[in-house]
Design an enzyme around this catalytic site. Structure first.
Site, PDB file in Angstrom:
ATOM      1  N   CYS B  87      42.085  40.414  31.193  1.00 25.61           N
ATOM      2  CA  CYS B  87      42.335  41.552  30.314  1.00 25.61           C
ATOM      3  C   CYS B  87      43.839  41.783  30.139  1.00 25.61           C
ATOM      4  CB  CYS B  87      41.585  42.780  30.822  1.00 25.61           C
ATOM      5  SG  CYS B  87      41.344  44.021  29.547  1.00 25.61           S
ATOM      6  N   HIS B 197      35.798  40.943  31.943  1.00 25.15           N
ATOM      7  CA  HIS B 197      36.051  41.311  33.345  1.00 25.15           C
ATOM      8  C   HIS B 197      34.991  40.722  34.280  1.00 25.15           C
ATOM      9  CE1 HIS B 197      39.303  44.254  32.861  1.00 25.15           C
ATOM     10  NE2 HIS B 197      38.742  44.552  31.711  1.00 25.15           N
ATOM     11  N   GLU B 199      35.158  40.296  37.358  1.00 26.54           N
ATOM     12  CA  GLU B 199      35.165  40.986  38.662  1.00 26.54           C
ATOM     13  C   GLU B 199      34.197  42.165  38.688  1.00 26.54           C
ATOM     14  OE1 GLU B 199      37.416  41.247  36.380  1.00 26.54           O
ATOM     15  OE2 GLU B 199      38.433  43.195  36.351  1.00 26.54           O
TER      16      GLU B 199
END
Lengths: 80, 224
Positions: B87, B197, B199
């Protein structure tokens, strides 16, 4: 002291969604015949030098290193 | 395998990234502040997380890309150390010149926060070995400037040498990115930038673990 204005604009061929939205808004306000609107940035800088050649070289370096992203943007430098 | 998470003012996904790296590798990453001029020699993976470094002033990632730590990251990348930018981390990597192209405002002019589908275009990178080519995974996105742009000539060479790693699939391109590009690697293959994302999709509590493979690949802990 030298005063300078740096203008940063998007290169041709790079899509400008903000410019498109502005173009549409101008049309809806009744301003007909606006072919294209492209949005850019203006930086007014004051430099502590009287040496115009040095100022120009410094400003060019500032544009290349930070003020413009030369992948997508062009810049012009105007010195007062 | 030792990892490091870079911290800069305005980044806010660092804790999620630290949690993901810790859970997947079993070892907490070290953190590296923006003013540091070197990164320890035993670090094999450097991660720049998402957020809004320097308030997105000037251009997203532009000011962060000029901080001292970035010079240290460039030196490590040249030596082959893996670098992952997610990002805002991706935006920082393109601004620093570590990856080709630029990230522009979403074509909708709106911030998007939703789940998209990603196609694994290249499953042979250090970051995607846990997947198969053509596999479609779920992944969340949350950004305002994710509209990837690159000139035609560079795009052609990127397509030719496997530098496009992820594409938005099944009509889920959330930002108008050219050729639905969601993530790219450098020519050497050791620097990856991606807007989504991963994660935030690594365990059951997240509702899925589709993003886990990116860390498992990069951290070299792919389950047999």
């Amino acid at each position: 002291m030298i005063k300078a204005r740096v203008t940063v604009t998007l290169k041709n061929g790079v899509l400008d969604p903000q410019g498109k939205a502005i173009e549409g808004a101008l049309g809806s306000l009744g301003f007909e015949g606006v072919h294209q609107a492209r949005q850019g940035k203006v930086f007014d800088l004051e430099l502590d030098t009287a040496d115009k050649a040095k100022a120009e070289a410094d400003l060019k370096a500032m544009c290349e290193k930070l003020l413009a992203n030369t992948v997508i943007e062009n810049y012009t430098i105007a010195i007062d | 395998m030792k990892s490091a998470v870079v911290q800069l003012p305005g980044l806010n996904r660092d804790r999620d990234m630290i949690a993901a790296l810790t859970k997947i590798s079993g070892k907490a990453p070290i953190t590296v502040w923006q003013t540091e001029t070197s990164i320890p020699d035993d670090v094999d993976l450097i991660v720049i997380p998402g957020g809004f470094s320097y308030g997105d002033y000037l251009r997203c990632g532009a000011i962060a890309a000029r901080m001292p730590v970035m010079q240290a990251i460039k030196e490590k990348a040249e030596k082959g150390v893996k670098v992952l930018g997610v990002c805002n981390g991706f935006q920082i990597l393109v601004e620093a010149g570590l990856l080709p192209g630029a990230l522009m405002m979403n074509s909708s002019l709106k911030f998007v926060c939703k789940e998209v589908k990603l196609e694994i275009v290249n499953a042979e990178t250090d970051f995607t070995r846990a997947y198969e080519k053509g596999q479609i995974i779920r992944c969340p996105v949350a950004h305002h400037e994710g509209n990837y742009f690159v000139d035609q000539e560079t795009l052609k060479s990127m397509n030719g040498n496997g530098q496009v790693v992820f594409r938005y699939a099944e009509g889920t391109n959330p930002n108008g990115a050219i050729e639905d590009i969601a993530g790219v690697v450098n020519a050497r293959g050791n620097v990856l930038g991606m807007m989504p994302h991963p994660e935030n999709l690594i365990e059951a509590a997240h509702g899925g673990s589709d993003g886990r493979g990116i860390f498992a690949s990069a951290l070299d802990v792919i389950a047999a």
